[in-house]
Design a protein around this motif. Structure first.
Motif, mmCIF file in Angstrom:
data_model
loop_
_atom_site.group_PDB
_atom_site.id
_atom_site.type_symbol
_atom_site.label_atom_id
_atom_site.label_comp_id
_atom_site.label_asym_id
_atom_site.label_seq_id
_atom_site.Cartn_x
_atom_site.Cartn_y
_atom_site.Cartn_z
ATOM 1 N N SER A 62 0.815 -1.217 0.000
ATOM 2 C CA SER A 62 0.000 0.000 0.000
ATOM 3 C C SER A 62 0.848 1.268 0.000
ATOM 4 O O SER A 62 0.303 2.369 -0.080
ATOM 5 C CB SER A 62 -0.918 0.016 1.224
ATOM 6 N N ASP A 69 -5.666 4.066 -0.727
ATOM 7 C CA ASP A 69 -4.792 2.893 -0.824
ATOM 8 C C ASP A 69 -4.527 2.295 0.558
ATOM 9 O O ASP A 69 -4.533 1.074 0.742
ATOM 10 C CB ASP A 69 -3.447 3.261 -1.462
ATOM 11 N N GLY A 73 -5.685 -1.394 1.921
ATOM 12 C CA GLY A 73 -4.705 -2.351 2.440
ATOM 13 C C GLY A 73 -5.004 -2.754 3.869
ATOM 14 O O GLY A 73 -4.923 -3.938 4.227
ATOM 15 N N GLU A 76 -7.897 -5.156 4.014
ATOM 16 C CA GLU A 76 -7.486 -6.511 3.643
ATOM 17 C C GLU A 76 -6.769 -7.217 4.789
ATOM 18 O O GLU A 76 -6.794 -8.440 4.882
ATOM 19 C CB GLU A 76 -6.584 -6.470 2.411
#
Length: 117
Positions: A62, A69, A73, A76
């Protein structure tokens, strides 16, 4: 509200453990630029822990990256709400190269290499 499982795959667990061990060795060296208790000059131990917790949920993929971004990240990585909320507070359209830059943008203090004991 908590986000999902806090366990990662074996590969990610190993990587996170190695990164934490490396950071601990760097912080706990006790040599020039470090204070007793392991915190570098310009930071408290609590600030080091908070920055480390933030960095735990920002994957290297990221960075460099902007707020979106970093949030993607962290999502996730199943980041807790407090981390996602902090990342939401970052300015839009600013690209961050490092976790230290993200931490500073959130109002945190980083090491002060200009200060010597």
């Amino acid at each position: 509200m908590q986000r999902g499982n806090t366990k990662h795959g074996a590969v990610l667990d190993d990587r996170l453990r190695r990164e934490a061990e490396l950071e601990a060795r760097q912080v706990d060296l006790g040599g020039e630029g470090a204070r007793p208790g392991g915190a570098p000059l310009g930071m408290t131990a609590d600030e080091v822990d908070a920055r480390s917790n933030l960095g735990r949920y920002i994957p290297k993929a990221s960075l460099p990256g902007d707020r979106d971004d970093l949030i993607a990240g962290a999502s996730e990585m199943n980041a807790p709400d407090e981390v996602l909320d902090a990342l939401e507070a970052l300015p839009e359209r600013v690209v961050f190269e490092t976790v230290n830059q993200v931490w500073a943008a959130l109002g945190g203090r980083n090491e002060d290499p200009a200060r010597r004991p």
